[in-house]
Design an enzyme around this catalytic site. Structure first.
Site, mmCIF file in Angstrom:
data_model
loop_
_atom_site.group_PDB
_atom_site.id
_atom_site.type_symbol
_atom_site.label_atom_id
_atom_site.label_comp_id
_atom_site.label_asym_id
_atom_site.label_seq_id
_atom_site.Cartn_x
_atom_site.Cartn_y
_atom_site.Cartn_z
ATOM 1 N N LYS A 49 1.027 -1.251 -0.233
ATOM 2 C CA LYS A 49 -0.006 0.216 0.042
ATOM 3 C C LYS A 49 0.907 0.965 0.219
ATOM 4 C CE LYS A 49 -4.102 2.469 2.273
ATOM 5 N NZ LYS A 49 -2.941 3.712 2.469
ATOM 6 N N ASP A 86 2.278 5.072 0.060
ATOM 7 C CA ASP A 86 1.830 5.742 0.518
ATOM 8 C C ASP A 86 2.118 7.156 -0.947
ATOM 9 O OD1 ASP A 86 0.655 7.967 2.500
ATOM 10 O OD2 ASP A 86 2.635 7.762 3.934
ATOM 11 N N GLU A 124 3.313 1.245 4.600
ATOM 12 C CA GLU A 124 2.293 1.803 5.354
ATOM 13 C C GLU A 124 1.097 0.692 5.087
ATOM 14 O OE1 GLU A 124 -0.960 4.053 2.967
ATOM 15 O OE2 GLU A 124 -0.590 5.604 4.288
#
Length: 222
Positions: A37, A39, A172
């Site tokens: 994921k 950022d 993240e």
């Protein structure tokens, strides 16, 4: 042609993105793959006879803001729609979200587009295909590299091990996706998001272990 990636006046149209559901911990059962994921800012990159355009997750044309990325696109295709994120890499290589807004205005040369899905390619609507088939088509188009257009790898296996590795890298969290799922605009339960982890207790396959619990975060896949 399907409404996904349909041509209007010779140009491909923006497709509203698929949005993952926030979960406390990622799925442990089979049939899922996992991606980092990032950022960054969710972005759709469109290539057609009119050139290269980049759109925000709400469909706003941000090509002027992301002009170094647009100029760097040299992919072996006539038309494509890629789903991904614009990021700025920090000192450790992990995306640096606080630096992103500054970079857009002051150092746009630092911007990078990380592609994690492909919805259209040279007249073909790829959205109905299973995720792993789309990822294969995307890999063949982009290929792993360190340029301004990068490919987002996916992983399978022990999610706890993946989370620990990602956490050590300063990233993240993860997006878990059904390997056989098609691309559908809007909120989705075949894409799950777990991020901003805090250790807690839970059980995996009958053994006591550690888990990570998610909370909401900034843009990204969201």
């Amino acid at each position: 042609m399907s409404k996904r990636g349909k041509v209007s006046g010779g140009r491909l149209e923006f497709i509203p993105p698929q949005i993952p559901t926030l979960v406390e911990q990622p799925p442990e059962d089979e049939g899922w793959v996992h991606e980092v994921k990032f950022d960054g800012y969710r972005t759709q990159l469109i290539i057609d006879q009119g050139g290269v355009r980049l759109f925000s997750k709400n469909g706003h044309d941000w090509t002027a803001k992301y002009w170094p990325i647009a100029l760097a696109v040299e992919l072996p295709c006539r038309a494509a729609i890629l789903d991904g994120e614009v990021i700025v890499a920090g000192e450790r290589g992990a995306p640096d979200c606080p630096a992103l807004e500054t970079a857009i205005w002051n150092e746009p040369s630092r911007l990078v587009f990380v592609a994690f899905d492909i919805l259209h390619l040279d007249g073909r609507n790829l959205a109905p295909l299973p995720l792993l088939q789309r990822k294969q088509a995307l890999w063949q188009l982009v290929e792993p590299g360190a340029g301004k257009i990068r490919y987002s790898e996916h992983f399978d296996g022990d999610t706890l091990a993946i989370l620990r590795t990602i956490d050590k890298m300063g990233l993240e969290g993860i997006i878990s996706k059904r390997a056989d799922s098609r691309y559908r605009s809007g909120p989705s339960t075949t894409w799950l998001k777990a991020s901003y982890f805090e250790e807690g207790d839970f059980r995996i396959a009958g053994r006591h272990s550690r888990a990570w619990h998610g909370s909401n975060g900034p843009d990204g896949h969201a």
